[in-house]
Design a protein around this motif. Structure first.
Motif, PDB file in Angstrom:
ATOM      1  N   ASP A 172       0.473  -1.338   0.205  1.00  0.00           N
ATOM      2  CA  ASP A 172       0.087   0.656  -0.055  1.00  0.00           C
ATOM      3  C   ASP A 172       1.092   1.357   0.173  1.00  0.00           C
ATOM      4  O   ASP A 172       1.145   1.198   0.966  1.00  0.00           O
ATOM      5  CB  ASP A 172      -0.552  -0.251   1.393  1.00  0.00           C
ATOM      6  N   PRO A 173       1.192   1.866  -1.252  1.00  0.00           N
ATOM      7  CA  PRO A 173       2.035   3.152  -1.038  1.00  0.00           C
ATOM      8  C   PRO A 173       1.771   4.549  -0.361  1.00  0.00           C
ATOM      9  O   PRO A 173       2.340   4.971   0.404  1.00  0.00           O
ATOM     10  CB  PRO A 173       1.848   3.969  -2.682  1.00  0.00           C
ATOM     11  N   ALA A 174       0.127   4.431   0.109  1.00  0.00           N
ATOM     12  CA  ALA A 174      -0.097   5.276   0.736  1.00  0.00           C
ATOM     13  C   ALA A 174       0.219   5.171   1.899  1.00  0.00           C
ATOM     14  O   ALA A 174       0.890   6.244   2.729  1.00  0.00           O
ATOM     15  CB  ALA A 174      -1.914   5.573   1.061  1.00  0.00           C
ATOM     16  N   ALA A 175       0.826   4.155   2.908  1.00  0.00           N
ATOM     17  CA  ALA A 175       0.988   4.151   4.150  1.00  0.00           C
ATOM     18  C   ALA A 175       2.141   4.376   3.770  1.00  0.00           C
ATOM     19  O   ALA A 175       2.546   5.591   5.093  1.00  0.00           O
ATOM     20  CB  ALA A 175       1.222   2.460   4.078  1.00  0.00           C
ATOM     21  N   PHE A 176       3.290   4.529   3.238  1.00  0.00           N
ATOM     22  CA  PHE A 176       4.472   5.016   3.152  1.00  0.00           C
ATOM     23  C   PHE A 176       4.332   6.541   2.909  1.00  0.00           C
ATOM     24  O   PHE A 176       4.934   7.050   3.788  1.00  0.00           O
ATOM     25  CB  PHE A 176       4.986   4.379   2.118  1.00  0.00           C
ATOM     26  N   VAL A 177       3.566   7.164   2.116  1.00  0.00           N
ATOM     27  CA  VAL A 177       3.254   7.778   1.809  1.00  0.00           C
ATOM     28  C   VAL A 177       2.748   9.393   3.392  1.00  0.00           C
ATOM     29  O   VAL A 177       3.279   9.829   3.227  1.00  0.00           O
ATOM     30  CB  VAL A 177       2.835   8.877   0.463  1.00  0.00           C
ATOM     31  N   ALA A 178       2.123   8.286   3.290  1.00  0.00           N
ATOM     32  CA  ALA A 178       2.191   8.906   4.922  1.00  0.00           C
ATOM     33  C   ALA A 178       2.541   8.756   6.243  1.00  0.00           C
ATOM     34  O   ALA A 178       2.675   9.968   7.302  1.00  0.00           O
ATOM     35  CB  ALA A 178       0.212   8.540   5.551  1.00  0.00           C
ATOM     36  N   ALA A 179       3.508   7.783   6.166  1.00  0.00           N
ATOM     37  CA  ALA A 179       4.402   7.547   7.307  1.00  0.00           C
ATOM     38  C   ALA A 179       5.263   9.046   6.900  1.00  0.00           C
ATOM     39  O   ALA A 179       5.930   9.519   7.684  1.00  0.00           O
ATOM     40  CB  ALA A 179       4.644   6.604   7.500  1.00  0.00           C
ATOM     41  N   VAL A 180       6.076   8.995   5.826  1.00  0.00           N
ATOM     42  CA  VAL A 180       7.163   9.926   5.468  1.00  0.00           C
ATOM     43  C   VAL A 180       6.500  11.498   6.171  1.00  0.00           C
ATOM     44  O   VAL A 180       7.496  12.315   6.471  1.00  0.00           O
ATOM     45  CB  VAL A 180       7.489   9.792   3.889  1.00  0.00           C
ATOM     46  N   GLY A 181       4.916  11.581   5.676  1.00  0.00           N
ATOM     47  CA  GLY A 181       4.634  13.074   5.765  1.00  0.00           C
ATOM     48  C   GLY A 181       4.254  13.339   6.813  1.00  0.00           C
ATOM     49  O   GLY A 181       4.176  14.609   7.373  1.00  0.00           O
ATOM     50  N   ARG A 182       4.073  12.017   8.200  1.00  0.00           N
ATOM     51  CA  ARG A 182       3.769  13.014   9.216  1.00  0.00           C
ATOM     52  C   ARG A 182       5.507  13.262  10.129  1.00  0.00           C
ATOM     53  O   ARG A 182       5.004  13.177  11.083  1.00  0.00           O
ATOM     54  CB  ARG A 182       3.339  11.872   9.920  1.00  0.00           C
ATOM     55  N   SER A 183       6.492  13.154  10.136  1.00  0.00           N
ATOM     56  CA  SER A 183       7.209  12.626  10.295  1.00  0.00           C
ATOM     57  C   SER A 183       8.213  13.892  10.304  1.00  0.00           C
ATOM     58  O   SER A 183       8.427  14.518   8.847  1.00  0.00           O
ATOM     59  CB  SER A 183       7.981  11.312   9.917  1.00  0.00           C
ATOM     60  N   ARG A 184       8.986  14.440  11.496  1.00  0.00           N
ATOM     61  CA  ARG A 184      10.531  15.494  10.924  1.00  0.00           C
ATOM     62  C   ARG A 184      11.780  14.357  10.509  1.00  0.00           C
ATOM     63  O   ARG A 184      12.459  14.953  10.918  1.00  0.00           O
ATOM     64  CB  ARG A 184      10.823  16.166  12.785  1.00  0.00           C
ATOM     65  N   VAL A 185      11.330  13.223  11.368  1.00  0.00           N
ATOM     66  CA  VAL A 185      13.049  12.139  10.756  1.00  0.00           C
ATOM     67  C   VAL A 185      13.137  12.643   9.489  1.00  0.00           C
ATOM     68  O   VAL A 185      12.453  12.723   8.640  1.00  0.00           O
ATOM     69  CB  VAL A 185      12.123  10.881  11.305  1.00  0.00           C
ATOM     70  N   THR A 186      14.359  12.445   9.156  1.00  0.00           N
ATOM     71  CA  THR A 186      14.672  13.085   7.853  1.00  0.00           C
ATOM     72  C   THR A 186      14.851  11.814   7.100  1.00  0.00           C
ATOM     73  O   THR A 186      14.592  10.782   7.508  1.00  0.00           O
ATOM     74  CB  THR A 186      16.256  13.290   7.855  1.00  0.00           C
ATOM     75  N   VAL A 187      14.281  13.088   5.449  1.00  0.00           N
ATOM     76  CA  VAL A 187      13.532  11.253   4.972  1.00  0.00           C
ATOM     77  C   VAL A 187      14.855  10.636   4.262  1.00  0.00           C
ATOM     78  O   VAL A 187      14.490   8.934   4.328  1.00  0.00           O
ATOM     79  CB  VAL A 187      13.422  12.098   3.502  1.00  0.00           C
ATOM     80  N   GLY A 188      16.147  10.827   4.855  1.00  0.00           N
ATOM     81  CA  GLY A 188      16.818   9.691   4.349  1.00  0.00           C
ATOM     82  C   GLY A 188      17.318   8.464   5.570  1.00  0.00           C
ATOM     83  O   GLY A 188      17.101   7.141   5.037  1.00  0.00           O
ATOM     84  N   GLN A 189      16.819   8.826   6.739  1.00  0.00           N
ATOM     85  CA  GLN A 189      16.142   7.446   7.764  1.00  0.00           C
ATOM     86  C   GLN A 189      15.038   6.842   8.018  1.00  0.00           C
ATOM     87  O   GLN A 189      14.997   5.925   8.016  1.00  0.00           O
ATOM     88  CB  GLN A 189      16.639   8.390   9.368  1.00  0.00           C
ATOM     89  N   GLN A 190      14.456   7.484   7.460  1.00  0.00           N
ATOM     90  CA  GLN A 190      13.078   7.472   7.113  1.00  0.00           C
ATOM     91  C   GLN A 190      13.395   6.535   5.981  1.00  0.00           C
ATOM     92  O   GLN A 190      12.042   5.318   6.288  1.00  0.00           O
ATOM     93  CB  GLN A 190      12.024   8.063   6.647  1.00  0.00           C
ATOM     94  N   LEU A 191      14.049   6.449   4.918  1.00  0.00           N
ATOM     95  CA  LEU A 191      14.099   4.676   3.893  1.00  0.00           C
ATOM     96  C   LEU A 191      14.248   3.874   4.519  1.00  0.00           C
ATOM     97  O   LEU A 191      14.342   2.775   4.392  1.00  0.00           O
ATOM     98  CB  LEU A 191      14.780   5.405   2.919  1.00  0.00           C
ATOM     99  N   MET A 192      15.442   3.955   5.757  1.00  0.00           N
ATOM    100  CA  MET A 192      16.258   3.220   6.395  1.00  0.00           C
ATOM    101  C   MET A 192      15.331   2.111   6.907  1.00  0.00           C
ATOM    102  O   MET A 192      15.184   1.354   8.206  1.00  0.00           O
ATOM    103  CB  MET A 192      17.738   3.291   6.749  1.00  0.00           C
ATOM    104  N   ASP A 193      13.834   2.602   7.769  1.00  0.00           N
ATOM    105  CA  ASP A 193      13.087   2.220   8.661  1.00  0.00           C
ATOM    106  C   ASP A 193      12.045   1.064   7.875  1.00  0.00           C
ATOM    107  O   ASP A 193      11.482   1.672   7.622  1.00  0.00           O
ATOM    108  CB  ASP A 193      12.443   3.495   9.410  1.00  0.00           C
TER     109      ASP A 193
END
Length: 318
Positions: A172-193
């Motif tokens: 579900d791509p929407a879950a990914f988009v939502a998770a990234v969009g709601r956080s202040r964590v750097t996108v570099g760290q988010q992709l490794m999460d």
DNA sequence: GGGCCATGAGCAT
DNA sequence: TGCTCCTGGCCCG
């Protein structure tokens, strides 16, 4: 090292070699002796990947699951009888040499009643945690970070903690988009999460952010939603291609120039394909610190972030 | 034969 | 943020 594409290849390989067959399960090294005893003699009924998690289902009745995770340096190696389906010799940590398929034909004279050449598996090499032996092939696991027998319920709990996997059809791509969009964590760290997106590792992170033109240090919520969605779509293409060909290649043909000075070469499982893109032409930024960006010529930067090396081009990625 | 390194992640602090 | 675990290839002496 194995990122998600590797694990999906594994799932397919096990289906090809062993699906539906009873397996002898052992632990030559001894550290999985108890688990092996539980699974020994059962039939393989499922082979599934979700991100970097790999699940093998064993019947009969309510399946038990062997959950393995390769971590940084785990690998599965395969050997088969001459009549076994052709598969890669090894899948996992790239340091392993991927050579010809290892076949171990039996003696020349003897032929068993089924007409097959008798076959004996090669002795385990190195620290083999688990050996799965079918009638015409063997698979050895070394160096896993996880290796355990779990129930279906426990498997579901593991999966519940994982984000969508770009290689899976049910993602579900929407879950990914939502998770990234709601956080202040750097996108570099988010992709490794793995709870944000399952299966992305250090290479796909670096390369996807380069291709999207996004600075890895930007907070996720500051990246426009359309860009996050484009990163997802790109990961789908890149990772499925990786699963198909057994190697990560992110460069477009017009950007592929060899670099004699490249500091490290990453060996990849390319099945000996002569058309494979050479390792030193496969990436835009990964392991290319100090070398000129393939697009703009600016030296690629590296920085340690959360214990991992992060590579990016300060000009192309903003 | 010793040290370092790697496409990872859980847990303590 | 920093340990720790998993393994083996490669580089250095």
């Amino acid at each position: 090292m194995p990122e998600g594409h590797t694990v999906h290849r594994l799932a397919r390989t096990f289906t090809t070699l062993f699906d539906g067959r009873p397996l002898r399960v052992s632990s030559p090294q001894g550290r999985f002796a108890d688990g092996a005893a539980v699974l020994d003699g059962r039939r393989l009924v499922a082979s599934e990947a979700w991100g970097k998690q790999f699940f093998l289902g064993f019947g009969e009745g309510e399946p038990l699951w062997l959950r393995t995770h390769l971590g940084l340096y785990g690998a599965w190696t395969f050997a088969g009888a001459p009549d076994a389906p052709e598969v890669a010799h090894a899948i996992g940590a790239p340091r392993r040499r991927i050579g010809e398929r290892e076949t171990t034909p039996g003696g020349p004279a003897a032929v068993d009643p089924a007409g097959h050449e008798p076959w004996a598996p090669p002795p385990p090499r190195g620290q083999v945690r688990v050996r799965l032996l079918g009638e015409h092939a063997v698979a050895d696991l070394t160096g896993p970070t996880a290796c355990e027998v779990i129930t279906g319920e426990e498997k579901a709990a593991v999966e519940a903690r994982l984000g969508p996997d770009p290689i899976r059809d049910d993602a579900d791509p929407a879950a990914f988009v939502a998770a990234v969009g709601r956080s202040r964590v750097t996108v570099g760290q988010q992709l490794m999460d793995q709870a944000v997106v399952a299966g992305v590792g250090n290479i796909y992170r670096a390369e996807a952010l380069f291709r999207a033109g996004v600075d890895p240090l930007r907070p996720g919520r500051d990246v426009p939603e359309a860009v996050v969605r484009a990163i997802w779509d790109d990961l789908v293409v890149l990772m499925r291609d990786g699963a198909e060909h057994g190697a990560i290649v992110t460069t477009r043909p017009e950007h592929r120039t060899g670099e004699p000075g490249a500091r490290r070469r990453t060996r990849q499982n390319t099945d000996g394909n002569p058309d494979a893109v050479p390792a030193d032409q496969a990436f835009y930024v990964y392991h290319r610190d100090g070398l000129p960006c393939r697009v703009c010529g600016t030296p690629v930067l590296v920085k340690e972030l959360a214990g991992r090396n992060l590579f990016w081009c300060p000009t192309c990625q903003v």
